[in-house]
Design an enzyme around this catalytic site. Sequence first.
Site, PDB file in Angstrom:
ATOM      1  CB  SER A  53       6.047   6.741  18.103  1.00  0.00           C
ATOM      2  OG  SER A  53       4.686   6.512  18.381  1.00  0.00           O
TER       3      SER A  53
ATOM      4  CG  PHE B 116      -5.564  10.514  11.114  1.00  0.00           C
ATOM      5  CD1 PHE B 116      -6.118  11.611  10.466  1.00  0.00           C
ATOM      6  CD2 PHE B 116      -6.147   9.257  10.923  1.00  0.00           C
ATOM      7  CE1 PHE B 116      -7.244  11.457   9.659  1.00  0.00           C
ATOM      8  CE2 PHE B 116      -7.254   9.092  10.120  1.00  0.00           C
ATOM      9  CZ  PHE B 116      -7.814  10.201   9.493  1.00  0.00           C
TER      10      PHE B 116
ATOM     11  CG  ASP C 284       1.212  11.329  21.015  1.00  0.00           C
ATOM     12  OD1 ASP C 284       2.258  10.854  20.550  1.00  0.00           O
ATOM     13  OD2 ASP C 284       0.134  11.296  20.411  1.00  0.00           O
TER      14      ASP C 284
ATOM     15  CE1 TYR D 246      -3.816  -1.412  15.555  1.00  0.00           C
ATOM     16  CE2 TYR D 246      -5.431  -2.524  14.179  1.00  0.00           C
ATOM     17  CZ  TYR D 246      -5.008  -1.403  14.853  1.00  0.00           C
ATOM     18  OH  TYR D 246      -5.788  -0.266  14.842  1.00  0.00           O
TER      19      TYR D 246
ATOM     20  CB  VAL E 200      -5.465   2.332   0.832  1.00  0.00           C
ATOM     21  CG1 VAL E 200      -6.957   2.461   1.153  1.00  0.00           C
ATOM     22  CG2 VAL E 200      -5.260   2.215  -0.665  1.00  0.00           C
TER      23      VAL E 200
ATOM     24  CB  ALA F  83      -1.756   6.205  22.942  1.00  0.00           C
TER      25      ALA F  83
HETATM   26  P1  NAD Z   1      -1.805   7.685  14.623  1.00  0.00           P
HETATM   27  O1  NAD Z   1      -0.568   6.883  14.481  1.00  0.00           O
HETATM   28  O2  NAD Z   1      -1.926   8.946  13.833  1.00  0.00           O
HETATM   29  O3  NAD Z   1      -2.089   8.030  16.150  1.00  0.00           O
HETATM   30  C1  NAD Z   1      -1.627   7.259  17.233  1.00  0.00           C
HETATM   31  C2  NAD Z   1      -0.998   8.215  18.248  1.00  0.00           C
HETATM   32  O4  NAD Z   1      -0.552   7.441  19.376  1.00  0.00           O
HETATM   33  C3  NAD Z   1       0.219   8.957  17.697  1.00  0.00           C
HETATM   34  O5  NAD Z   1       0.154  10.318  18.062  1.00  0.00           O
HETATM   35  C4  NAD Z   1       1.407   8.252  18.358  1.00  0.00           C
HETATM   36  O6  NAD Z   1       2.523   9.104  18.492  1.00  0.00           O
HETATM   37  C5  NAD Z   1       0.788   7.815  19.674  1.00  0.00           C
HETATM   38  N1  NAD Z   1       1.434   6.649  20.279  1.00  0.00           N
HETATM   39  C6  NAD Z   1       1.802   5.486  19.677  1.00  0.00           C
HETATM   40  N2  NAD Z   1       2.359   4.648  20.581  1.00  0.00           N
HETATM   41  C7  NAD Z   1       2.337   5.295  21.777  1.00  0.00           C
HETATM   42  C8  NAD Z   1       2.778   4.955  23.071  1.00  0.00           C
HETATM   43  N3  NAD Z   1       3.358   3.764  23.341  1.00  0.00           N
HETATM   44  N4  NAD Z   1       2.613   5.856  24.064  1.00  0.00           N
HETATM   45  C9  NAD Z   1       2.049   7.070  23.829  1.00  0.00           C
HETATM   46  N5  NAD Z   1       1.612   7.438  22.601  1.00  0.00           N
HETATM   47  C10 NAD Z   1       1.750   6.562  21.585  1.00  0.00           C
HETATM   48  O7  NAD Z   1      -3.019   6.698  14.270  1.00  0.00           O
HETATM   49  P2  NAD Z   1      -4.590   6.964  14.225  1.00  0.00           P
HETATM   50  O8  NAD Z   1      -5.056   6.482  12.912  1.00  0.00           O
HETATM   51  O9  NAD Z   1      -4.905   8.344  14.667  1.00  0.00           O
HETATM   52  O10 NAD Z   1      -5.078   5.908  15.316  1.00  0.00           O
HETATM   53  C11 NAD Z   1      -5.700   6.273  16.540  1.00  0.00           C
HETATM   54  C12 NAD Z   1      -6.334   5.034  17.154  1.00  0.00           C
HETATM   55  O11 NAD Z   1      -7.339   4.524  16.284  1.00  0.00           O
HETATM   56  C13 NAD Z   1      -5.370   3.885  17.417  1.00  0.00           C
HETATM   57  O12 NAD Z   1      -5.722   3.268  18.635  1.00  0.00           O
HETATM   58  C14 NAD Z   1      -5.631   2.950  16.263  1.00  0.00           C
HETATM   59  O13 NAD Z   1      -5.282   1.619  16.567  1.00  0.00           O
HETATM   60  C15 NAD Z   1      -7.106   3.134  16.060  1.00  0.00           C
HETATM   61  N6  NAD Z   1      -7.585   2.755  14.734  1.00  0.00           N
HETATM   62  C16 NAD Z   1      -7.262   3.498  13.631  1.00  0.00           C
HETATM   63  C17 NAD Z   1      -7.761   3.111  12.379  1.00  0.00           C
HETATM   64  C18 NAD Z   1      -7.508   3.907  11.134  1.00  0.00           C
HETATM   65  O14 NAD Z   1      -8.082   3.557  10.098  1.00  0.00           O
HETATM   66  N7  NAD Z   1      -6.718   4.975  11.178  1.00  0.00           N
HETATM   67  C19 NAD Z   1      -8.547   1.963  12.257  1.00  0.00           C
HETATM   68  C20 NAD Z   1      -8.825   1.231  13.398  1.00  0.00           C
HETATM   69  C21 NAD Z   1      -8.362   1.641  14.633  1.00  0.00           C
HETATM   70  C1  UD2 Z   2      -7.034  -0.969   8.310  1.00  0.00           C
HETATM   71  C2  UD2 Z   2      -6.324  -0.175   9.396  1.00  0.00           C
HETATM   72  C3  UD2 Z   2      -5.842  -1.056  10.486  1.00  0.00           C
HETATM   73  C4  UD2 Z   2      -6.930  -1.984  10.982  1.00  0.00           C
HETATM   74  C5  UD2 Z   2      -7.665  -2.660   9.828  1.00  0.00           C
HETATM   75  C6  UD2 Z   2      -8.941  -3.324  10.317  1.00  0.00           C
HETATM   76  C7  UD2 Z   2      -5.193   1.701   8.339  1.00  0.00           C
HETATM   77  C8  UD2 Z   2      -3.883   2.255   7.914  1.00  0.00           C
HETATM   78  N1  UD2 Z   2      -5.143   0.479   8.855  1.00  0.00           N
HETATM   79  O1  UD2 Z   2      -6.141  -1.890   7.662  1.00  0.00           O
HETATM   80  O2  UD2 Z   2      -5.383  -0.208  11.544  1.00  0.00           O
HETATM   81  O3  UD2 Z   2      -7.813  -1.257  11.794  1.00  0.00           O
HETATM   82  O4  UD2 Z   2      -8.090  -1.710   8.860  1.00  0.00           O
HETATM   83  O5  UD2 Z   2      -9.254  -4.370   9.489  1.00  0.00           O
HETATM   84  O6  UD2 Z   2      -6.214   2.316   8.232  1.00  0.00           O
HETATM   85  N2  UD2 Z   2      -3.611  -1.027  -0.525  1.00  0.00           N
HETATM   86  C9  UD2 Z   2      -3.134  -0.982  -1.833  1.00  0.00           C
HETATM   87  N3  UD2 Z   2      -2.078  -0.174  -2.103  1.00  0.00           N
HETATM   88  C10 UD2 Z   2      -1.471   0.611  -1.151  1.00  0.00           C
HETATM   89  C11 UD2 Z   2      -1.968   0.556   0.197  1.00  0.00           C
HETATM   90  C12 UD2 Z   2      -3.033  -0.283   0.468  1.00  0.00           C
HETATM   91  O7  UD2 Z   2      -3.660  -1.651  -2.721  1.00  0.00           O
HETATM   92  O8  UD2 Z   2      -0.526   1.358  -1.490  1.00  0.00           O
HETATM   93  C13 UD2 Z   2      -4.753  -1.906  -0.218  1.00  0.00           C
HETATM   94  C14 UD2 Z   2      -4.443  -2.913   0.853  1.00  0.00           C
HETATM   95  O9  UD2 Z   2      -3.823  -4.051   0.318  1.00  0.00           O
HETATM   96  C15 UD2 Z   2      -5.851  -3.189   1.402  1.00  0.00           C
HETATM   97  C16 UD2 Z   2      -6.568  -1.844   1.241  1.00  0.00           C
HETATM   98  O10 UD2 Z   2      -5.797  -1.105   0.314  1.00  0.00           O
HETATM   99  O11 UD2 Z   2      -6.508  -4.147   0.622  1.00  0.00           O
HETATM  100  C17 UD2 Z   2      -6.666  -1.073   2.551  1.00  0.00           C
HETATM  101  O12 UD2 Z   2      -5.376  -1.038   3.136  1.00  0.00           O
HETATM  102  P1  UD2 Z   2      -5.022  -0.148   4.426  1.00  0.00           P
HETATM  103  O13 UD2 Z   2      -3.599  -0.411   4.744  1.00  0.00           O
HETATM  104  O14 UD2 Z   2      -5.432   1.254   4.189  1.00  0.00           O
HETATM  105  O15 UD2 Z   2      -5.993  -0.671   5.545  1.00  0.00           O
HETATM  106  P2  UD2 Z   2      -6.327  -2.146   6.111  1.00  0.00           P
HETATM  107  O16 UD2 Z   2      -7.729  -2.416   5.729  1.00  0.00           O
HETATM  108  O17 UD2 Z   2      -5.301  -3.123   5.746  1.00  0.00           O
END
Ligand code: NAD
Ligand code: UD2
Length: 312
Positions: A35, A12, A32, A148, A192, A78
């Site tokens: 997964s 993403f 990548d 995590y 969410v 990743a």
């Molecule tokens: P995502 O799952 O869409 O992207 C992660 C990517 O890493 C995917 O393309 C997946 O296939 C790849 N990947 C996973 N395990 C791997 C491995 N062992 N080797 C190679 N590739 C691998 O998630 P995202 O939301 O795009 O997250 C990107 C980064 O941002 C991550 O490091 C995640 O922890 C961090 N992050 C995301 C959020 C959020 O709200 N989305 C919040 C905090 C941190």
């Molecule tokens: C987010 C990140 C995680 C980590 C964390 C940092 C995502 C997916 N995860 O976790 O990677 O960085 O922040 O603190 O972005 N909820 C509902 N109903 C649903 C889904 C979620 O009520 O169907 C609630 C959930 O219980 C939480 C809030 O929405 O209170 C946010 O949930 P989340 O899974 O989007 O993200 P979070 O904050 O747990």
Amino acid sequence: MARYLVTGGCGFIGSHLIERLLAAGHEVRVLDDLSTGKRGNLPDGVPVMVGDVADAEAVRAAMSGEDGSGVDGCFHLAAVASVDRSREAWLETHHANLSGTIAVFDAARRANPAGPVPVIYASSAAVYGDNPQMPLTEDAATRPLSAYGADKLGCELHARVADGVHGVPTAGFRFFNVYGPRQDPKSPYSGVISIFAGRIARGEPITVNGDGEQVRDFIFVKDLVRYLTAAMGHPRPGAPVYNVCTGRPTSVNRLAEVLAELSGRPLDRRHGPARPGDIRVSVGDPSRLVATFGMSCDTPLEDGLRQTLAWL
Ligand code: NAD
Ligand code: UD2
């Protein structure tokens, strides 16, 4: 123009970063394991090496490139980006989330004959765990509640080693709750916003965990990737970390209401049990980010939600 490796580039956030790098004329390649990421998230022609970021040889090969051309830097995204998944598969997620990061730092120190290349990497607000400070500044106590979060904190500690011992410049970004187009609404591990947006748009009920008054700091993905590219241009010593957040709290209930309003659908909201270990309040202080990079996360939530709904 520069050449960059993006780990997790099919995911993403990675796909938005790559869109921005290509628009600026840079050359990009991706490591990548597909997964959760998809090739279809990227434009045709971006080279994707399918491999595990915890496999040191694969990371080295990705950094040097098939033609030995090397890279000018690495964006390391990743990871298994799910708190829930890190509970189910502790050791497996640890390999990807922490060993993978060390493999990237290690490869970066030998990536170029000219010396180490910078690594801009994703940390997370999960490092703060249940610290109730609001808003959270970068020097707030870190007390992760999940594998995590613990692994992301480990990445930050190893970034200090990369910088201090091996001369690899790094910058870590503690992403708060990121949302936007291409966040998979069908994945049970998704955020969410994508889950609610997908269900409301399909006319399905949503489940609010607990009372829904827990608050988050939601950041639009296109705002976030501007900081990643800016940091690559200005590597700083001392392995700095930055919150990436807006400083604005939004409750889960409010979020559901705004999404229903914007999509013109009735809201069918059900309450389920609170999620075990759910953080009650997570709001960051963006002051360091704004002071360092001279820009704020300025997409209003409603605009970002409209773009997310339009993508579905
Ligand atoms: P995502 O799952 O869409 O992207 C992660 C990517 O890493 C995917 O393309 C997946 O296939 C790849 N990947 C996973 N395990 C791997 C491995 N062992 N080797 C190679 N590739 C691998 O998630 P995202 O939301 O795009 O997250 C990107 C980064 O941002 C991550 O490091 C995640 O922890 C961090 N992050 C995301 C959020 C959020 O709200 N989305 C919040 C905090 C941190
Ligand atoms: C987010 C990140 C995680 C980590 C964390 C940092 C995502 C997916 N995860 O976790 O990677 O960085 O922040 O603190 O972005 N909820 C509902 N109903 C649903 C889904 C979620 O009520 O169907 C609630 C959930 O219980 C939480 C809030 O929405 O209170 C946010 O949930 P989340 O899974 O989007 O993200 P979070 O904050 O747990």
